[in-house]
Design a protein around this motif. Structure first.
Motif, PDB file in Angstrom:
ATOM      1  N   LEU A 119       0.826  -1.210   0.000  1.00  0.00           N
ATOM      2  CA  LEU A 119       0.000   0.000   0.000  1.00  0.00           C
ATOM      3  C   LEU A 119       0.861   1.262   0.000  1.00  0.00           C
ATOM      4  CD1 LEU A 119      -2.724  -1.162   2.547  1.00  0.00           C
ATOM      5  CD2 LEU A 119      -3.018  -0.858   0.078  1.00  0.00           C
ATOM      6  N   LEU A 120       1.931   1.266   0.806  1.00  0.00           N
ATOM      7  CA  LEU A 120       2.791   2.445   0.886  1.00  0.00           C
ATOM      8  C   LEU A 120       3.544   2.668  -0.428  1.00  0.00           C
ATOM      9  CD1 LEU A 120       4.282   2.021   4.483  1.00  0.00           C
ATOM     10  CD2 LEU A 120       2.612   3.729   3.731  1.00  0.00           C
ATOM     11  N   GLY A 121       3.984   1.577  -1.029  1.00  0.00           N
ATOM     12  CA  GLY A 121       4.757   1.691  -2.262  1.00  0.00           C
ATOM     13  C   GLY A 121       3.927   1.660  -3.524  1.00  0.00           C
ATOM     14  N   ARG A 122       2.616   1.479  -3.362  1.00  0.00           N
ATOM     15  CA  ARG A 122       1.719   1.346  -4.511  1.00  0.00           C
ATOM     16  C   ARG A 122       2.197   0.226  -5.438  1.00  0.00           C
ATOM     17  NH1 ARG A 122       0.483   7.753  -5.998  1.00  0.00           N
ATOM     18  NH2 ARG A 122      -0.332   8.314  -3.936  1.00  0.00           N
ATOM     19  N   TRP A 123       2.588  -0.856  -4.802  1.00  0.00           N
ATOM     20  CA  TRP A 123       3.067  -2.012  -5.549  1.00  0.00           C
ATOM     21  C   TRP A 123       1.917  -2.783  -6.176  1.00  0.00           C
ATOM     22  CZ3 TRP A 123       6.513  -4.489  -1.151  1.00  0.00           C
ATOM     23  CH2 TRP A 123       7.638  -3.670  -0.942  1.00  0.00           C
ATOM     24  N   ALA A 124       2.237  -3.498  -7.212  1.00  0.00           N
ATOM     25  CA  ALA A 124       1.359  -4.479  -7.854  1.00  0.00           C
ATOM     26  C   ALA A 124      -0.037  -3.932  -8.150  1.00  0.00           C
ATOM     27  CB  ALA A 124       1.248  -5.726  -6.982  1.00  0.00           C
ATOM     28  N   PRO A 125      -0.135  -2.820  -8.893  1.00  0.00           N
ATOM     29  CA  PRO A 125      -1.470  -2.305  -9.244  1.00  0.00           C
ATOM     30  C   PRO A 125      -2.239  -3.262 -10.160  1.00  0.00           C
ATOM     31  CG  PRO A 125       0.230  -1.142 -10.477  1.00  0.00           C
ATOM     32  CD  PRO A 125       0.935  -1.985  -9.460  1.00  0.00           C
ATOM     33  N   THR A 126      -1.531  -4.214 -10.767  1.00  0.00           N
ATOM     34  CA  THR A 126      -2.175  -5.191 -11.644  1.00  0.00           C
ATOM     35  C   THR A 126      -2.895  -6.289 -10.864  1.00  0.00           C
ATOM     36  OG1 THR A 126      -0.058  -6.366 -11.717  1.00  0.00           O
ATOM     37  CG2 THR A 126      -0.534  -4.857 -13.532  1.00  0.00           C
ATOM     38  N   SER A 127      -2.649  -6.362  -9.555  1.00  0.00           N
ATOM     39  CA  SER A 127      -3.227  -7.443  -8.756  1.00  0.00           C
ATOM     40  C   SER A 127      -4.732  -7.245  -8.580  1.00  0.00           C
ATOM     41  CB  SER A 127      -2.562  -7.499  -7.383  1.00  0.00           C
ATOM     42  OG  SER A 127      -3.205  -8.446  -6.566  1.00  0.00           O
ATOM     43  N   ARG A 128      -5.477  -8.296  -8.911  1.00  0.00           N
ATOM     44  CA  ARG A 128      -6.932  -8.232  -8.731  1.00  0.00           C
ATOM     45  C   ARG A 128      -7.386  -9.078  -7.540  1.00  0.00           C
ATOM     46  NH1 ARG A 128      -6.239 -11.370 -13.632  1.00  0.00           N
ATOM     47  NH2 ARG A 128      -6.980 -13.543 -13.377  1.00  0.00           N
ATOM     48  N   LEU A 129      -6.428  -9.712  -6.870  1.00  0.00           N
ATOM     49  CA  LEU A 129      -6.752 -10.563  -5.725  1.00  0.00           C
ATOM     50  C   LEU A 129      -5.646 -10.396  -4.687  1.00  0.00           C
ATOM     51  CD1 LEU A 129      -9.006 -12.678  -5.125  1.00  0.00           C
ATOM     52  CD2 LEU A 129      -7.386 -14.427  -5.846  1.00  0.00           C
ATOM     53  N   ASN A 130      -5.978  -9.769  -3.554  1.00  0.00           N
ATOM     54  CA  ASN A 130      -4.995  -9.523  -2.497  1.00  0.00           C
ATOM     55  C   ASN A 130      -5.368 -10.327  -1.260  1.00  0.00           C
ATOM     56  OD1 ASN A 130      -3.429  -7.529  -3.973  1.00  0.00           O
ATOM     57  ND2 ASN A 130      -5.192  -6.171  -3.721  1.00  0.00           N
ATOM     58  N   ILE A 131      -4.460 -11.217  -0.850  1.00  0.00           N
ATOM     59  CA  ILE A 131      -4.755 -12.191   0.203  1.00  0.00           C
ATOM     60  C   ILE A 131      -3.688 -12.103   1.293  1.00  0.00           C
ATOM     61  CG2 ILE A 131      -5.158 -14.636   0.706  1.00  0.00           C
ATOM     62  CD1 ILE A 131      -5.679 -15.038  -2.304  1.00  0.00           C
ATOM     63  N   VAL A 132      -4.137 -12.139   2.548  1.00  0.00           N
ATOM     64  CA  VAL A 132      -3.220 -12.095   3.690  1.00  0.00           C
ATOM     65  C   VAL A 132      -2.848 -13.518   4.090  1.00  0.00           C
ATOM     66  CG1 VAL A 132      -2.862 -11.303   6.053  1.00  0.00           C
ATOM     67  CG2 VAL A 132      -4.292  -9.977   4.504  1.00  0.00           C
ATOM     68  N   ALA A 133      -1.556 -13.713   4.374  1.00  0.00           N
ATOM     69  CA  ALA A 133      -1.070 -15.008   4.846  1.00  0.00           C
ATOM     70  C   ALA A 133      -0.221 -14.795   6.100  1.00  0.00           C
ATOM     71  CB  ALA A 133      -0.233 -15.686   3.766  1.00  0.00           C
ATOM     72  N   ASP A 134      -0.168 -15.827   6.930  1.00  0.00           N
ATOM     73  CA  ASP A 134       0.624 -15.795   8.162  1.00  0.00           C
ATOM     74  C   ASP A 134       0.285 -14.573   9.013  1.00  0.00           C
ATOM     75  OD1 ASP A 134       2.533 -17.051   9.839  1.00  0.00           O
ATOM     76  OD2 ASP A 134       4.032 -15.566   9.270  1.00  0.00           O
ATOM     77  N   GLY A 135      -1.009 -14.346   9.212  1.00  0.00           N
ATOM     78  CA  GLY A 135      -1.473 -13.215  10.007  1.00  0.00           C
ATOM     79  C   GLY A 135      -2.833 -12.767   9.511  1.00  0.00           C
ATOM     80  N   ALA A 136      -3.263 -11.602   9.958  1.00  0.00           N
ATOM     81  CA  ALA A 136      -4.573 -11.093   9.560  1.00  0.00           C
ATOM     82  C   ALA A 136      -4.522  -9.577   9.435  1.00  0.00           C
ATOM     83  CB  ALA A 136      -5.634 -11.492  10.584  1.00  0.00           C
ATOM     84  N   VAL A 137      -5.341  -9.066   8.520  1.00  0.00           N
ATOM     85  CA  VAL A 137      -5.543  -7.632   8.343  1.00  0.00           C
ATOM     86  C   VAL A 137      -7.050  -7.414   8.277  1.00  0.00           C
ATOM     87  CG1 VAL A 137      -5.236  -5.647   6.821  1.00  0.00           C
ATOM     88  CG2 VAL A 137      -3.365  -7.285   7.119  1.00  0.00           C
ATOM     89  N   PRO A 138      -7.612  -6.567   9.142  1.00  0.00           N
ATOM     90  CA  PRO A 138      -9.061  -6.342   9.130  1.00  0.00           C
ATOM     91  C   PRO A 138      -9.564  -5.955   7.736  1.00  0.00           C
ATOM     92  CG  PRO A 138      -8.065  -5.278  11.046  1.00  0.00           C
ATOM     93  CD  PRO A 138      -6.932  -5.776  10.192  1.00  0.00           C
ATOM     94  N   GLY A 139     -10.610  -6.648   7.311  1.00  0.00           N
ATOM     95  CA  GLY A 139     -11.231  -6.338   6.024  1.00  0.00           C
ATOM     96  C   GLY A 139     -10.606  -7.038   4.835  1.00  0.00           C
TER      97      GLY A 139
END
Length: 531
Positions: A119-139
């Motif tokens: 998010l800070l680096g505006r990385w991977a704008p092509t990604s249409r599926l963002n998944i959290v692993a080894d932890g959790a992020v609300p939402g």
């Protein structure tokens, strides 16, 4: 036309898991995961990712620390025909962004920290599926949200892309080596045969990729609590403790990690009696490090040092018995570092030194027997291309019929016994009015002094400069040490012209193994000191 299909690394793991069932595959932070549980994760996640719309051949950024989620996600991506993009986080924020821009992933699987960076680096704008692993992020969705019981059918082609592995960038910009399923399968089988790896053994892998291979070969992987991007700064007990508590049979670690463990073990009288083999890669392991670490091992147990690169691994292999019994003495005379004999299936050649592209292979490129040149390798463990880097591929790859030879960018020679000797990086050779100097043969002579931890040859203009990192406990002044080093150098024709010596408190090293010396950065430092 028939297509070559055979079990990929994920298929090999699933076959292994069916045999081993409830036996432990993974231990992390005291929590054990069985082969059956990990296999279920892999199959359900592979199916779920495909049902979510990801298609075979599409690239998926995977930035997850060693964990159950890393193992399940990597094998699941292989199983689904998706292509994980693996980038070492130690390459830095800016380089990470460049690598992700180059690879254009359609999905991003990462730890909470990785998603914050995204998010800070505006990385991977092509990604249409963002998944959290080894932890959790609300939402945000987690890996477990993509598990599906619908079975996957089909297989993968040997020649299909399996992963993009970015180089560390220690001697240039990181490049994405394209690994096929055939390359991974060849590597796994080589590891099994070279080291007689057996199902049921326990491994402590301190390099994530080798941990995946261990699991595919049926070993229990005990993940140590350490910063995997800084093996040279590891708390030794973070590695010693799991070896001792789990009776580990195998350890993989960088030369910097072995150095740290060996010094700690020597000081505290630590023994590791259950180990059957130790493997180290990333840079040549100094004889002093091998000798110190060997004292912790049972009689007859060796430290093996496979030679290779991200683009081609393994190329050759040597064990500590041969190094300590024979070749280290030749290294001290300035002959280079012996990295052993080529592994099965690897065809190694040494060609004339050139910085220009070589479009096609020709036997006339070879140097005379025993002469130093650039190391070139062909075989099933060699990656054929880089991702979107045609200029880099032109410099590193040589077409040879339907195959490709990889130029290692390393200098070396082959001796009368068929052994390969490493003489340094091609880009780091020092050009002087009296001819070329190669880093490793020069440094090997000066490294023999007991007050020296390591040295690095660099050039300032056309002047060869020896940078020295001292042993911390050495009780000798810089002036006295300089005098003694110049005396040592005067004994050999290729080192007698090295007359400038500078002392550096701690050499800059590569981010992946903390073992390759950043001579380019040292050269800038040396120029500043001499100006």
């Amino acid at each position: 036309m028939s297509v070559a299909l055979r079990p990929d690394v994920a298929g090999l793991f699933l076959e292994t898991a069916r045999r081993l069932g409830d036996k432990t595959a993974l231990v992390r932070r005291g929590e054990a995961t069985s082969f059956a549980e990990l296999a279920r994760d892999v199959e359900q996640l592979a199916s779920g990712l495909r049902r979510a719309g990801l298609q075979p051949g599409e690239r998926v950024a995977l930035l997850v620390p060693p964990s159950r989620d890393l193992y399940s996600a990597t094998f699941a991506l292989f199983h689904a025909g998706l292509v994980p993009v693996l980038i070492d986080p130690g390459i830095g924020f800016r380089n990470m962004g460049r690598c992700l821009a180059e690879s254009e992933p359609v999905a991003f699987i990462g730890s909470p920290k990785a998603h914050l960076a995204r998010l800070l680096g505006r990385w991977a704008p092509t990604s249409r599926l963002n998944i959290v692993a080894d932890g959790a992020v609300p939402g945000m969705s987690r890996l477990s949200d993509y598990h599906s019981d619908e079975p996957l059918t089909g297989g993968v082609e040997d020649s299909a892309a399996a992963a993009i592995l970015f180089t560390s960038g220690s001697t240039g910009a990181p490049k994405g080596a394209i690994y096929t399923h055939g390359v991974f399968s060849a590597q796994v089988e080589l590891l099994r045969s070279m080291f007689d790896i057996r199902e049921g053994e326990v491994s402590v892998p301190t390099f994530p990729l080798f941990g995946l291979f261990d699991a595919a070969l049926g070993q229990t992987c005990v993940i140590p609590e350490m910063d995997f991007t800084r093996p040279g700064g590891v708390d030794p007990m973070a590695v010693v403790r799991p070896i001792q508590e789990h009776g580990a049979h195998q350890l993989f670690g960088s030369p910097a990690l072995l150095d740290r463990l060996g010094r700690f073990g020597e000081k505290h009288g630590i023994a590791l009696p259950t180990l059957r083999r130790v493997m180290s890669a990333g840079a040549p392991v100094p004889a002093k490090v091998l000798e110190r670490f060997t004292k912790m091992l049972p009689p007859g147990v060796q430290i093996f040092t496979p030679y290779g690169a991200t683009e081609a691994l393994p190329v050759s292999l040597i064990g500590s018995e041969e190094v300590l019994g024979e070749t280290s003495a030749l290294t001290a005379q300035g002959r280079g570092v012996c990295v052993g004999r080529p592994v099965a299936g690897a065809e190694v050649a040494v060609i004339r030194i050139s910085d220009a592209p070589l479009g096609a292979w020709d036997e006339s490129l070879r140097v005379r027997s025993g002469e130093v040149g650039e190391i070139v390798v062909k075989g099933p463990m060699v990656s054929r291309d880089y991702l979107r880097r045609p200029d880099a591929a032109a410099l590193a790859k040589i077409r040879d019929g339907s195959q490709v030879r990889h130029r290692m960018g390393d200098l070396g020679r082959i001796d009368e016994k068929g052994r390969l000797w490493f003489c340094g990086r091609k880009a780091q050779r020092v050009l002087t009015p009296d001819g070329e100097l190669y880093t490793i043969p020069v440094e090997g002579v000066f490294n023999t002094h007991p007050a020296v931890k390591r040295t690095a040859l660099v050039s300032v203009g056309e002047k060869p400069v020896l940078c020295v990192e001292r042993e911390s406990a050495a009780e000798i002044s810089d002036a006295s040490l300089t005098k003694e080093l110049l005396s040592i150098g005067a004994r050999h024709p290729h080192t007698k012209g090295v007359a400038t010596i500078l002392y550096h408190p701690s050499f800059p090293v590569d981010i992946r193994h903390n073992a390759k010396i950043d001579r380019e950065l040292l050269a800038v430092w040396a120029a500043g000191r001499l100006s």
